[in-house]
Design a protein around this motif. Structure first.
Motif, PDB file in Angstrom:
ATOM      1  N   GLN A   1      14.460   4.161 -16.381  1.00  0.00           N
ATOM      2  CA  GLN A   1      15.320   5.397 -16.131  1.00  0.00           C
ATOM      3  C   GLN A   1      14.838   6.456 -15.154  1.00  0.00           C
ATOM      4  O   GLN A   1      13.353   6.442 -15.138  1.00  0.00           O
ATOM      5  CB  GLN A   1      14.788   5.819 -17.314  1.00  0.00           C
ATOM      6  N   ASP A   2      15.570   6.342 -14.511  1.00  0.00           N
ATOM      7  CA  ASP A   2      15.000   7.822 -13.367  1.00  0.00           C
ATOM      8  C   ASP A   2      14.030   6.698 -12.422  1.00  0.00           C
ATOM      9  O   ASP A   2      12.877   7.375 -11.871  1.00  0.00           O
ATOM     10  CB  ASP A   2      14.502   9.115 -13.825  1.00  0.00           C
ATOM     11  N   PRO A   3      13.968   6.109 -11.361  1.00  0.00           N
ATOM     12  CA  PRO A   3      13.549   5.846 -10.333  1.00  0.00           C
ATOM     13  C   PRO A   3      12.706   6.078  -9.578  1.00  0.00           C
ATOM     14  O   PRO A   3      11.949   6.356  -9.052  1.00  0.00           O
ATOM     15  CB  PRO A   3      13.598   4.050 -10.165  1.00  0.00           C
ATOM     16  N   PHE A   4      13.579   7.451  -9.307  1.00  0.00           N
ATOM     17  CA  PHE A   4      13.574   7.837  -8.218  1.00  0.00           C
ATOM     18  C   PHE A   4      12.793   9.516  -8.212  1.00  0.00           C
ATOM     19  O   PHE A   4      14.408  10.370  -7.905  1.00  0.00           O
ATOM     20  CB  PHE A   4      14.520   7.838  -6.452  1.00  0.00           C
ATOM     21  N   PRO A   5      12.993  10.317  -9.259  1.00  0.00           N
ATOM     22  CA  PRO A   5      12.460  11.296  -9.179  1.00  0.00           C
ATOM     23  C   PRO A   5      12.953  12.397  -8.052  1.00  0.00           C
ATOM     24  O   PRO A   5      12.953  12.093  -7.056  1.00  0.00           O
ATOM     25  CB  PRO A   5      11.129  11.929  -9.583  1.00  0.00           C
ATOM     26  N   LYS A   6      14.022  13.742  -8.430  1.00  0.00           N
ATOM     27  CA  LYS A   6      13.832  13.968  -7.301  1.00  0.00           C
ATOM     28  C   LYS A   6      12.663  15.558  -7.080  1.00  0.00           C
ATOM     29  O   LYS A   6      12.216  15.561  -8.177  1.00  0.00           O
ATOM     30  CB  LYS A   6      14.721  14.953  -7.351  1.00  0.00           C
ATOM     31  N   LEU A   7      12.521  15.739  -6.231  1.00  0.00           N
ATOM     32  CA  LEU A   7      10.822  16.878  -6.221  1.00  0.00           C
ATOM     33  C   LEU A   7      11.642  18.093  -6.869  1.00  0.00           C
ATOM     34  O   LEU A   7      11.012  18.733  -7.215  1.00  0.00           O
ATOM     35  CB  LEU A   7      11.476  17.128  -4.620  1.00  0.00           C
TER      36      LEU A   7
ATOM     37  N   CYS B   1       0.978  -1.358  -0.153  1.00  0.00           N
ATOM     38  CA  CYS B   1      -0.210  -0.163  -0.178  1.00  0.00           C
ATOM     39  C   CYS B   1       0.567   1.249   0.056  1.00  0.00           C
ATOM     40  O   CYS B   1       0.611   1.865  -0.462  1.00  0.00           O
ATOM     41  CB  CYS B   1      -0.957  -0.836   1.333  1.00  0.00           C
ATOM     42  N   ILE B   2       1.859   1.383   0.904  1.00  0.00           N
ATOM     43  CA  ILE B   2       2.747   2.743   1.015  1.00  0.00           C
ATOM     44  C   ILE B   2       4.054   2.092  -0.253  1.00  0.00           C
ATOM     45  O   ILE B   2       3.509   3.555  -0.982  1.00  0.00           O
ATOM     46  CB  ILE B   2       3.538   2.081   2.144  1.00  0.00           C
ATOM     47  N   VAL B   3       4.468   1.659  -1.411  1.00  0.00           N
ATOM     48  CA  VAL B   3       4.573   1.591  -2.291  1.00  0.00           C
ATOM     49  C   VAL B   3       3.700   2.208  -3.371  1.00  0.00           C
ATOM     50  O   VAL B   3       3.970   3.201  -4.249  1.00  0.00           O
ATOM     51  CB  VAL B   3       5.333   0.132  -2.682  1.00  0.00           C
ATOM     52  N   ALA B   4       2.959   1.411  -3.076  1.00  0.00           N
ATOM     53  CA  ALA B   4       1.534   1.901  -4.030  1.00  0.00           C
ATOM     54  C   ALA B   4       1.317   3.363  -4.533  1.00  0.00           C
ATOM     55  O   ALA B   4       1.270   4.462  -5.335  1.00  0.00           O
ATOM     56  CB  ALA B   4       0.179   1.709  -3.966  1.00  0.00           C
ATOM     57  N   ILE B   5       1.209   4.064  -2.593  1.00  0.00           N
ATOM     58  CA  ILE B   5       1.151   6.095  -2.844  1.00  0.00           C
ATOM     59  C   ILE B   5       2.547   6.366  -3.466  1.00  0.00           C
ATOM     60  O   ILE B   5       2.097   7.236  -4.024  1.00  0.00           O
ATOM     61  CB  ILE B   5       0.897   5.923  -1.233  1.00  0.00           C
ATOM     62  N   LEU B   6       3.805   5.842  -3.277  1.00  0.00           N
ATOM     63  CA  LEU B   6       4.823   6.746  -3.143  1.00  0.00           C
ATOM     64  C   LEU B   6       4.744   6.887  -5.362  1.00  0.00           C
ATOM     65  O   LEU B   6       4.895   7.568  -5.723  1.00  0.00           O
ATOM     66  CB  LEU B   6       5.942   5.794  -3.378  1.00  0.00           C
ATOM     67  N   ILE B   7       4.971   5.475  -5.513  1.00  0.00           N
ATOM     68  CA  ILE B   7       4.404   5.487  -7.370  1.00  0.00           C
ATOM     69  C   ILE B   7       3.103   6.591  -7.868  1.00  0.00           C
ATOM     70  O   ILE B   7       3.784   7.462  -8.910  1.00  0.00           O
ATOM     71  CB  ILE B   7       3.483   3.997  -8.241  1.00  0.00           C
ATOM     72  N   TYR B   8       2.156   6.664  -6.847  1.00  0.00           N
ATOM     73  CA  TYR B   8       0.975   7.532  -7.105  1.00  0.00           C
ATOM     74  C   TYR B   8       1.544   9.293  -6.806  1.00  0.00           C
ATOM     75  O   TYR B   8       1.129   9.923  -7.713  1.00  0.00           O
ATOM     76  CB  TYR B   8      -0.269   7.437  -6.412  1.00  0.00           C
ATOM     77  N   LYS B   9       2.439   9.531  -6.019  1.00  0.00           N
ATOM     78  CA  LYS B   9       2.196  10.222  -5.795  1.00  0.00           C
ATOM     79  C   LYS B   9       3.950  11.320  -6.137  1.00  0.00           C
ATOM     80  O   LYS B   9       4.632  12.032  -6.441  1.00  0.00           O
ATOM     81  CB  LYS B   9       2.740  10.034  -4.081  1.00  0.00           C
ATOM     82  N   ASN B  10       4.162   9.809  -7.616  1.00  0.00           N
ATOM     83  CA  ASN B  10       5.772  10.794  -8.094  1.00  0.00           C
ATOM     84  C   ASN B  10       7.021  10.459  -7.420  1.00  0.00           C
ATOM     85  O   ASN B  10       7.940  11.244  -8.196  1.00  0.00           O
ATOM     86  CB  ASN B  10       5.756  11.757  -9.049  1.00  0.00           C
ATOM     87  N   LEU B  11       7.204   9.709  -5.886  1.00  0.00           N
ATOM     88  CA  LEU B  11       8.347   9.649  -5.574  1.00  0.00           C
ATOM     89  C   LEU B  11       8.812   8.384  -5.681  1.00  0.00           C
ATOM     90  O   LEU B  11      10.374   8.521  -5.562  1.00  0.00           O
ATOM     91  CB  LEU B  11       7.860  10.172  -4.015  1.00  0.00           C
ATOM     92  N   MET B  12       8.173   7.307  -6.641  1.00  0.00           N
ATOM     93  CA  MET B  12       8.772   6.367  -7.449  1.00  0.00           C
ATOM     94  C   MET B  12       8.161   6.046  -9.177  1.00  0.00           C
ATOM     95  O   MET B  12       6.945   6.509  -8.561  1.00  0.00           O
ATOM     96  CB  MET B  12       8.914   4.863  -6.545  1.00  0.00           C
ATOM     97  N   LYS B  13       8.615   5.280 -10.132  1.00  0.00           N
ATOM     98  CA  LYS B  13       8.243   5.143 -10.794  1.00  0.00           C
ATOM     99  C   LYS B  13       8.629   3.633 -11.405  1.00  0.00           C
ATOM    100  O   LYS B  13       9.632   2.998 -10.701  1.00  0.00           O
ATOM    101  CB  LYS B  13       8.970   5.883 -11.961  1.00  0.00           C
TER     102      LYS B  13
END
Length: 413
Positions: free
Chosen positions: A400-406, A373-385
């Motif tokens: 490519q860029d799996p962890f976008p910077k803010l 559930c947490i990982v799904a939120i990270l993906i939804y919030k664009n903190l992870m691809k």
């Protein structure tokens, strides 16, 4: 109090009245403002208070002179306020000073120029300070505090007086800042909105024409309002403006700004240096910064618990609590980096069970479903691809860029 004769008391009262009328006739703003500054505890005003308590017929001295009698509505309650202030009767001191303030506003409207602006500033400041002291007296006597709210109403009258065209409008921002202090103290920050609209939308105001001091205070309080509203880009701009233009010698004010700016910066992915936290004694944020760097959820929660009261008083606790998502992102990123060192070809496949074990090592118990559930939120919030391979309970990260910077932008809501 040293002994004072009746003749000396009469002389001091007369001296004050002469200074008052001379300041008006010469439009001497510097002298005029000093005649209203009760809270400054100036020796001149304190001795005047003693004289007024000894010489009980000061009202006659006011009324018998043409120079003074036209300002009876200002002077009579001002003298009564001074008397009570000197006797530490703060409630009565405030009540009388409020009458002086209202009478002064009426007189100020009639003066064409803004020569008495500094005196108005003193009255605006003192009515707030006296109201706070009067409310403390009311509370100590088991009564409900009400004077600070009343002072806010007086200041709204002052704001209305200054909000027109002409040289007097430059004082509007100072009054606004004093209103902010009242509203924040009372917990009625929603009342700030109408004043802000007047400042930011009225064409008669050019923000850059206001004094730097007032602009810094205004940006500080409006920045704090943006923090409450979780409008972090605007909060960042306003608090950064306040910091940039704040007097560099005023470390206390810089520290006050940073207390609110640091949580905003953290929310948009910008971490302060430890040297900054040490310089301004803001070490309550050091463990939070460490937690973000390490991906250490336990450290973040401990830091929030240790300084909960302080963060709640500052109004930033909820902002800091939401940093958990960034900490989760950092934790998964660390797992990804370790896997990449061991087996680059499979680094982008992170088993949820590995994240569960990492959290367990941090003494945080979560099952696979909670982590998913947490990982799904990270993906939804664009903190992870990435995406889930549900059967194998694996999150497949983008190559490519799996962890976008803010990059200075808030987490997507």
């Amino acid at each position: 109090m040293a002994y004072m004769s009746m003749g000396e008391a009469h002389r001091r009262i007369t001296e004050y009245l002469n200074r008052f009328s001379d300041a008006i006739s010469c439009q001497d703003g510097a002298t005029f403002k000093s005649l209203f500054a009760l809270s400054s505890n100036s020796p001149f005003l304190l001795s005047l208070g003693d004289a007024l308590n000894l010489f009980q017929d000061a009202n006659r001295l006011i009324k018998q002179s043409d120079n003074h009698s036209q300002f009876t509505d200002i002077l009579v309650p001002l003298f009564r306020s001074l008397q009570n202030y000197r006797q530490n009767n703060l409630l009565e001191a405030y009540n009388a000073f409020e009458k002086t303030a209202n009478a002064f506003i009426q007189e100020f409207r009639n003066w064409e120029s803004a020569w008495a602006m500094e005196a108005l500033y003193v009255i605006v400041y003192d009515i707030r300070v006296l109201a706070e002291k009067a409310d403390k007296e009311l509370v100590s006597n088991g009564k409900s505090p009400e004077k600070l709210k009343g002072a806010g109403s007086v200041l709204m009258k002052v704001f209305g007086t200054l909000a027109g065209k002409g040289s007097k409008r430059v004082g509007a921002l100072y009054v606004t800042c004093q209103l902010f202090k009242i509203y924040f103290k009372l917990g009625t920050v929603h009342l700030c909105r109408s004043v802000i609209r007047s400042i930011e939308t009225a064409r008669i105001f050019d923000f850059e024409e206001f004094p730097k001091r007032d602009k810094v205070i205004y940006m500080y309080y409006t920045g704090r309002l943006e923090v409450f509203n979780e409008n972090f880009p605007s909060a960042d701009y306003k608090l950064s403006y306040a910091l940039k233009h704040c007097n560099p010698q005023s470390e206390a004010n810089i520290r006050m700004i940073l207390k609110h700016l640091i949580p905003v910066k953290l929310s948009i992915g910008i971490l302060p240096k430890n040297s900054l936290l040490e310089k301004y004694n803001l070490l309550e944020y050091s463990k939070i910064v460490q937690a973000l760097r390490r991906g250490d959820l336990r450290l973040l929660r401990c830091a929030l618990q240790d300084h909960e009261d302080r963060f709640l008083r500052s109004g930033v606790y909820l902002v800091l609590e939401k940093l958990e998502l960034q900490v989760y992102q950092r934790l998964v990123k660390k797992i990804y980096i370790i896997q990449k060192q061991r087996d680059p070809s499979r680094a982008h496949q992170v088993k949820l069970e590995v994240i569960v074990k990492a959290l367990k090592w941090l003494e945080i118990d979560m099952d696979v479903d909670e982590v998913e559930c947490i990982v799904a939120i990270l993906i939804y919030k664009n903190l992870m691809k990435g995406y889930f391979a549900h059967k194998s309970k694996v999150v497949v990260l983008s190559k490519q860029d799996p962890f976008p910077k803010l990059n200075g932008k808030p987490v997507n809501s």
